[in-house]
Scaffold this active site. Sequence first.
Site, PDB file in Angstrom:
ATOM      1  CG  ASP A   9      -1.885  -1.179   1.215  1.00  0.00           C
ATOM      2  OD1 ASP A   9      -2.226  -1.661   0.124  1.00  0.00           O
ATOM      3  OD2 ASP A   9      -2.243  -1.638   2.310  1.00  0.00           O
ATOM      4  CE  LYS A  12       2.399  -2.533  -4.243  1.00  0.00           C
ATOM      5  NZ  LYS A  12       2.118  -2.132  -2.845  1.00  0.00           N
ATOM      6  CB  ALA A  35      -2.618  -6.502  -5.197  1.00  0.00           C
ATOM      7  N   GLY A  36      -4.529  -4.300  -3.818  1.00  0.00           N
ATOM      8  CA  GLY A  36      -5.509  -3.262  -4.138  1.00  0.00           C
ATOM      9  C   GLY A  36      -4.726  -2.025  -4.506  1.00  0.00           C
ATOM     10  CG  HIS A  37      -1.975  -2.090  -7.023  1.00  0.00           C
ATOM     11  ND1 HIS A  37      -1.147  -2.734  -7.901  1.00  0.00           N
ATOM     12  CD2 HIS A  37      -1.672  -2.592  -5.805  1.00  0.00           C
ATOM     13  CE1 HIS A  37      -0.373  -3.587  -7.233  1.00  0.00           C
ATOM     14  NE2 HIS A  37      -0.676  -3.523  -5.962  1.00  0.00           N
ATOM     15  CD  GLN A 220       0.718  -8.904  -2.526  1.00  0.00           C
ATOM     16  OE1 GLN A 220       1.354  -9.503  -3.353  1.00  0.00           O
ATOM     17  NE2 GLN A 220      -0.548  -8.597  -2.705  1.00  0.00           N
ATOM     18  CB  VAL A 296      -8.283  -5.752  -0.664  1.00  0.00           C
ATOM     19  CG1 VAL A 296      -8.952  -7.098  -0.887  1.00  0.00           C
ATOM     20  CG2 VAL A 296      -7.344  -5.448  -1.810  1.00  0.00           C
ATOM     21  N   PRO A 300      -8.870  -1.005   8.953  1.00  0.00           N
ATOM     22  CG  PRO A 300      -9.446  -0.401  11.135  1.00  0.00           C
ATOM     23  CD  PRO A 300      -9.738  -1.402  10.068  1.00  0.00           C
ATOM     24  CG  ASP A 329      -0.319  14.523   0.799  1.00  0.00           C
ATOM     25  OD1 ASP A 329       0.417  13.688   0.238  1.00  0.00           O
ATOM     26  OD2 ASP A 329      -1.523  14.291   1.046  1.00  0.00           O
TER      27      ASP A 329
HETATM   28  P1  GDP Z   1      -0.748   0.279  -3.500  1.00  0.00           P
HETATM   29  O1  GDP Z   1      -1.365  -0.990  -3.032  1.00  0.00           O
HETATM   30  O2  GDP Z   1       0.722   0.337  -3.248  1.00  0.00           O
HETATM   31  O3  GDP Z   1      -1.092   0.612  -4.927  1.00  0.00           O
HETATM   32  O4  GDP Z   1      -1.400   1.430  -2.594  1.00  0.00           O
HETATM   33  P2  GDP Z   1      -2.962   1.587  -2.223  1.00  0.00           P
HETATM   34  O5  GDP Z   1      -3.681   2.085  -3.416  1.00  0.00           O
HETATM   35  O6  GDP Z   1      -3.468   0.364  -1.561  1.00  0.00           O
HETATM   36  O7  GDP Z   1      -2.860   2.672  -1.075  1.00  0.00           O
HETATM   37  C1  GDP Z   1      -2.337   3.946  -1.301  1.00  0.00           C
HETATM   38  C2  GDP Z   1      -3.414   4.973  -0.953  1.00  0.00           C
HETATM   39  O8  GDP Z   1      -2.821   6.252  -0.854  1.00  0.00           O
HETATM   40  C3  GDP Z   1      -4.474   5.126  -2.046  1.00  0.00           C
HETATM   41  O9  GDP Z   1      -5.686   5.444  -1.443  1.00  0.00           O
HETATM   42  C4  GDP Z   1      -3.957   6.281  -2.887  1.00  0.00           C
HETATM   43  O10 GDP Z   1      -5.005   6.973  -3.562  1.00  0.00           O
HETATM   44  C5  GDP Z   1      -3.344   7.140  -1.836  1.00  0.00           C
HETATM   45  N1  GDP Z   1      -2.182   7.947  -2.258  1.00  0.00           N
HETATM   46  C6  GDP Z   1      -1.177   7.624  -3.101  1.00  0.00           C
HETATM   47  N2  GDP Z   1      -0.248   8.602  -3.144  1.00  0.00           N
HETATM   48  C7  GDP Z   1      -0.683   9.566  -2.294  1.00  0.00           C
HETATM   49  C8  GDP Z   1      -0.128  10.814  -1.864  1.00  0.00           C
HETATM   50  O11 GDP Z   1       0.936  11.238  -2.257  1.00  0.00           O
HETATM   51  N3  GDP Z   1      -0.858  11.512  -0.945  1.00  0.00           N
HETATM   52  C9  GDP Z   1      -2.042  11.078  -0.449  1.00  0.00           C
HETATM   53  N4  GDP Z   1      -2.674  11.823   0.446  1.00  0.00           N
HETATM   54  N5  GDP Z   1      -2.595   9.909  -0.834  1.00  0.00           N
HETATM   55  C10 GDP Z   1      -1.899   9.162  -1.731  1.00  0.00           C
HETATM   56  P1  IMO Z   2      -0.879  -4.209  -2.214  1.00  0.00           P
HETATM   57  O1  IMO Z   2      -0.424  -4.760  -3.536  1.00  0.00           O
HETATM   58  C1  IMO Z   2      -1.050  -4.594   2.123  1.00  0.00           C
HETATM   59  C2  IMO Z   2      -1.196  -8.656   3.758  1.00  0.00           C
HETATM   60  C3  IMO Z   2      -2.479  -9.085   4.429  1.00  0.00           C
HETATM   61  C4  IMO Z   2      -1.924 -10.053   5.454  1.00  0.00           C
HETATM   62  C5  IMO Z   2      -0.792 -10.732   4.699  1.00  0.00           C
HETATM   63  C6  IMO Z   2      -1.152 -12.079   4.087  1.00  0.00           C
HETATM   64  O2  IMO Z   2      -2.170  -3.495  -2.276  1.00  0.00           O
HETATM   65  O3  IMO Z   2       0.220  -3.434  -1.570  1.00  0.00           O
HETATM   66  P2  IMO Z   2      -2.634 -12.763   1.990  1.00  0.00           P
HETATM   67  O4  IMO Z   2      -4.094 -12.558   1.712  1.00  0.00           O
HETATM   68  O5  IMO Z   2      -1.745 -12.190   0.959  1.00  0.00           O
HETATM   69  O6  IMO Z   2      -2.289 -14.188   2.278  1.00  0.00           O
HETATM   70  O7  IMO Z   2      -2.376 -11.979   3.368  1.00  0.00           O
HETATM   71  O8  IMO Z   2      -0.410  -9.827   3.689  1.00  0.00           O
HETATM   72  N1  IMO Z   2      -1.354  -8.147   2.372  1.00  0.00           N
HETATM   73  C7  IMO Z   2      -1.273  -6.861   2.032  1.00  0.00           C
HETATM   74  N2  IMO Z   2      -1.127  -5.757   2.792  1.00  0.00           N
HETATM   75  N3  IMO Z   2      -1.117  -4.477   0.780  1.00  0.00           N
HETATM   76  C8  IMO Z   2      -1.234  -5.575   0.002  1.00  0.00           C
HETATM   77  O9  IMO Z   2      -1.183  -5.515  -1.344  1.00  0.00           O
HETATM   78  C9  IMO Z   2      -1.359  -6.831   0.616  1.00  0.00           C
HETATM   79  N4  IMO Z   2      -1.506  -8.086   0.161  1.00  0.00           N
HETATM   80  C10 IMO Z   2      -1.499  -8.887   1.243  1.00  0.00           C
HETATM   81  O10 IMO Z   2      -3.133  -7.989   5.024  1.00  0.00           O
HETATM   82  O11 IMO Z   2      -1.363  -9.359   6.534  1.00  0.00           O
HETATM   83 MG    MG Z   3      -2.883  -1.654  -1.793  1.00  0.00          MG
END
Ligand code: GDP
Ligand code: IMO
Ligand code: MG
Length: 435
Positions: A9, A12, A35-37, A220, A296, A300, A329
């Site tokens: 998170d 990416k 994953a949740g991007h 991840q 995903v 929290p 930020d």
């Molecule tokens: P990923 O799994 O690595 O792609 O990251 P996620 O999408 O799960 O989580 C990143 C969260 O931070 C998302 O809600 C993005 O919209 C948000 N985000 C990314 N870059 C920034 C930033 O520079 N500032 C803020 N405030 N939010 C950001």
């Molecule tokens: P992205 O790509 C954050 C965490 C889960 C759990 C552990 C194992 O969005 O960064 P799993 O379901 O993979 O067997 O769970 O890994 N986890 C993540 N945490 N971002 C992710 O992906 C994750 N993918 C798995 O919360 O602790």
């Molecule tokens: Mg994510």
Amino acid sequence: MIVGAQWGDEGKGKIVDVLSESFSVVARYAGGHNAGHTVIINGKKFILQLVPCGVLRTACRSVIGNGVVLDPVAFLKEVAALREAGLRVDGNLFVSNRAQVILPYHRMIELAAENAPGRVKIGTTSRGIGPAYEDKMGRRGLRVADLLDLDLLKRHIENAVHEKNMIAHALFNSEPLDADKMYAEYAAAAGKIAPFVCDTALLLNRALDAGESILFEGAQGTMLDIDHGTYPFVTSSSATSGGAATGTGVAPNAIQYVIGLTKAYCTRVGGGPFPTEDKSEAGQMLRQRGNEYGAVTGRPRRTGWLDLPLLRYAKMVNGLSWLVVTKLDVLDELAEIPVCVGYKVDGKKMVEIPAQASGYEKLECVYQKMPGWKTSTVGLTEFGQLPKAARDYLAFVEKETGVNIGMVSTGPDRDQIIVIDDFAKEVQTASSPKG
Ligand code: GDP
Ligand code: IMO
Ligand code: MG
């Protein structure tokens, strides 16, 4: 290549989206729909789970590599949502015929195991990821190519469901799954997935031969890597840069740059060690300002401070060429920002990262308090516009990790980004056709 340098998170999705403008292909190499991007374009939000973020650029092809575990139902749902949003998937999204398939019994086993007494609770995303990788390594998995072979699919489901039902009943007293129903559903899904399936290793290597550029999208993060992370509180795949080669069939020496992503602070979802976790009001502020809730599962996220020993470790195991710092930020209102500069065990400096989860309990974080900037950096696009304290914070991260920062993200939207000139030049070189 983009890799998460923390526990996932890191942003990416956003950074792949920004960079994919310069690349011909974006390839996922590990993980699944755990994953949740998140990508935000002019306020419109997309959350991609299996499909690489390159799909948001019409000029980009997207590849789901062999290292991914693919849930056919989740994949089709995501594809349908992308089509509905008016995005093109047909003809520019490809699924490896060697990717492993997640089936309902993987979720059944995971759910039962996570809740079984005496088991270490990992706090997984309950998507069946672990059991699917177990079957892959146990050489009893079903690959996408096998999913399309309906006779084989039928036999596989009959045998596997029989076996998994027995195991789940004996160990966890789970209700049995129905093989016929499962076959009907997955045979239908196979027909819909077939047009996307090909030998993606061949596709990627042909693209390279033709002088095209590939951006690898990590899922991840380093500390969730099956080997290098905080085992057993990890995911079940190789999230670090090494996974890109095995997870796509592109040789390691064809991969030029590894870009590590880190938030300006730290988060983790699920159980396991987190040395700089802050459960006080300050940590809650990070959660609130950073909107730190799982993309995903909606859980929290735990929050804490930047952990430099972990970033140095991420540099080592990934071979980071650049760092990208996101969510700067979020720190805007703080008067002081604690940064973990080292670990101590029994008063002695510790440079190694513990191999055991219990090893983290003995760690004491040594913090340095950096001055905050108490002014908004939201949406800034030039390094020079940043307040001095923010520039000093970033310079400190560079000095302490020995990795230069190539981009700084100042908000969730595609345009809220600072790109450093030297980094832009290197991306240009890496992505321009060979001639
Ligand atoms: P990923 O799994 O690595 O792609 O990251 P996620 O999408 O799960 O989580 C990143 C969260 O931070 C998302 O809600 C993005 O919209 C948000 N985000 C990314 N870059 C920034 C930033 O520079 N500032 C803020 N405030 N939010 C950001
Ligand atoms: P992205 O790509 C954050 C965490 C889960 C759990 C552990 C194992 O969005 O960064 P799993 O379901 O993979 O067997 O769970 O890994 N986890 C993540 N945490 N971002 C992710 O992906 C994750 N993918 C798995 O919360 O602790
Ligand atoms: Mg994510």
